[in-house]
Design an enzyme around this catalytic site. Sequence first.
Site, mmCIF file in Angstrom:
data_model
loop_
_atom_site.group_PDB
_atom_site.id
_atom_site.type_symbol
_atom_site.label_atom_id
_atom_site.label_comp_id
_atom_site.label_asym_id
_atom_site.label_seq_id
_atom_site.Cartn_x
_atom_site.Cartn_y
_atom_site.Cartn_z
ATOM 1 C CG ASP A 21 -5.275 -11.410 -6.347
ATOM 2 O OD1 ASP A 21 -4.952 -10.217 -6.497
ATOM 3 O OD2 ASP A 21 -5.191 -12.258 -7.257
ATOM 4 C CD1 TRP A 26 -13.712 -4.089 -2.940
ATOM 5 C CD2 TRP A 26 -12.622 -2.150 -2.658
ATOM 6 N NE1 TRP A 26 -14.373 -3.373 -1.955
ATOM 7 C CE2 TRP A 26 -13.721 -2.185 -1.765
ATOM 8 C CE3 TRP A 26 -11.790 -1.034 -2.648
ATOM 9 C CZ2 TRP A 26 -14.009 -1.141 -0.887
ATOM 10 C CZ3 TRP A 26 -12.080 0.018 -1.781
ATOM 11 C CH2 TRP A 26 -13.183 -0.049 -0.914
ATOM 12 C CG HIS A 38 -3.015 -1.791 -1.830
ATOM 13 N ND1 HIS A 38 -3.241 -3.087 -2.226
ATOM 14 C CD2 HIS A 38 -2.296 -1.207 -2.837
ATOM 15 C CE1 HIS A 38 -2.684 -3.296 -3.418
ATOM 16 N NE2 HIS A 38 -2.119 -2.172 -3.810
ATOM 17 C CG LEU A 132 -4.182 -16.194 15.133
ATOM 18 C CD1 LEU A 132 -4.685 -17.444 14.394
ATOM 19 C CD2 LEU A 132 -4.991 -14.978 14.671
ATOM 20 N NE ARG A 192 -1.810 -15.889 -11.007
ATOM 21 C CZ ARG A 192 -2.830 -15.196 -11.513
ATOM 22 N NH1 ARG A 192 -3.534 -15.711 -12.505
ATOM 23 N NH2 ARG A 192 -3.145 -14.013 -11.042
HETATM 24 C C1 FPP Z 1 -3.110 -8.099 -4.122
HETATM 25 O O1 FPP Z 1 -4.115 -7.330 -4.738
HETATM 26 C C2 FPP Z 1 -2.788 -7.513 -2.823
HETATM 27 C C3 FPP Z 1 -1.558 -7.056 -2.483
HETATM 28 C C4 FPP Z 1 -0.404 -7.100 -3.394
HETATM 29 C C5 FPP Z 1 -1.311 -6.400 -1.165
HETATM 30 C C6 FPP Z 1 -1.991 -6.994 0.022
HETATM 31 C C7 FPP Z 1 -1.948 -5.985 1.110
HETATM 32 C C8 FPP Z 1 -2.929 -5.710 1.972
HETATM 33 C C9 FPP Z 1 -4.158 -6.491 2.064
HETATM 34 C C10 FPP Z 1 -2.861 -4.550 2.932
HETATM 35 C C11 FPP Z 1 -1.700 -4.520 3.857
HETATM 36 C C12 FPP Z 1 -1.494 -5.754 4.643
HETATM 37 C C13 FPP Z 1 -1.461 -5.826 5.991
HETATM 38 C C14 FPP Z 1 -1.108 -7.111 6.632
HETATM 39 C C15 FPP Z 1 -1.762 -4.694 6.880
HETATM 40 P P1 FPP Z 1 -3.794 -6.632 -6.121
HETATM 41 O O2 FPP Z 1 -3.335 -5.249 -5.836
HETATM 42 O O3 FPP Z 1 -2.851 -7.444 -6.936
HETATM 43 O O4 FPP Z 1 -5.236 -6.608 -6.775
HETATM 44 P P2 FPP Z 1 -5.614 -6.730 -8.329
HETATM 45 O O5 FPP Z 1 -5.207 -8.124 -8.758
HETATM 46 O O6 FPP Z 1 -7.089 -6.528 -8.326
HETATM 47 O O7 FPP Z 1 -4.864 -5.654 -9.045
#
Ligand code: FPP
Length: 244
Positions: A21, A26, A38, A132, A192
């Site tokens: 998260d 960021w 992302h 892994l 959460r």
């Molecule tokens: C939550 O942060 C993150 C996500 C919904 C996406 C996670 C995806 C990645 C880390 C990249 C792709 C994954 C792989 C396996 C290559 P958020 O966007 O909700 O952040 P915020 O709460 O700060 O808005």
Amino acid sequence: MEQSSLQKYEKPGIHTAIIMDGNGRWATRRGLPRTAGHRAGADAVRRTVEAAPELGITTLSLFAFSADNWQRPPHEVSELMKLLRTYLSRETRNCVTNGIRLSVIGRRDRLARSLRMGIETAEALTARCDRLHLRIAVDYSAREAILAAAAGVSPHSAPTREEFARLLGAANHEREPSPEVDLLIRTSGEQRLSDFLLWECAYAELVFTKTLWPDFGRSDLEAAISEFRSRDRRFGRIEEAVAG
Ligand code: FPP
């Protein structure tokens, strides 16, 4: 409690699950679009996967895209799907080299055909790797998985927990029972579970860190594992019963 008294209840390796998260925050803090967060998050995935086996992790489950994430703006959804496709096509060879078995849990029927094919290829090519097990959750909802597993329960007898875990594994396209989580980490300060591995986290130790996911790396993972190892895991028993 002494570590030795716990060992017989612990599997040889740690199953760590991570709710990644903070990508959006960021990026926003840097004046960048959320999608840049992302992309930086995908680099954090690479760092984490590389560090995991050296820290005693044998299964790593990452929450990449929840069933609710479809409700995000279309360009953000399509960037996330693109990142997943790119990750699978670029990292499969590395996974084979490094003994990493890759599988994807969650629904597949709403994914683009190209992504489904990428998943099937990556799973087939890494199927025999055993250093892994990297499980990436895509279009995943724990409650939907539990409902799908419940639909497979025999009307004549209640399943054991092991049998239900097997049904849950099948609902997630897994070839084995869905594994119990030992350690669940969530980044970015939120506390959460957000519909991630609800059944499997029944006895998970929870570690929350303020680090935003794109900044997450080996030292954060080390700190979480060290916190996990310091916890007193009794699984509902008292100390004497665990010691046996
Ligand atoms: C939550 O942060 C993150 C996500 C919904 C996406 C996670 C995806 C990645 C880390 C990249 C792709 C994954 C792989 C396996 C290559 P958020 O966007 O909700 O952040 P915020 O709460 O700060 O808005």
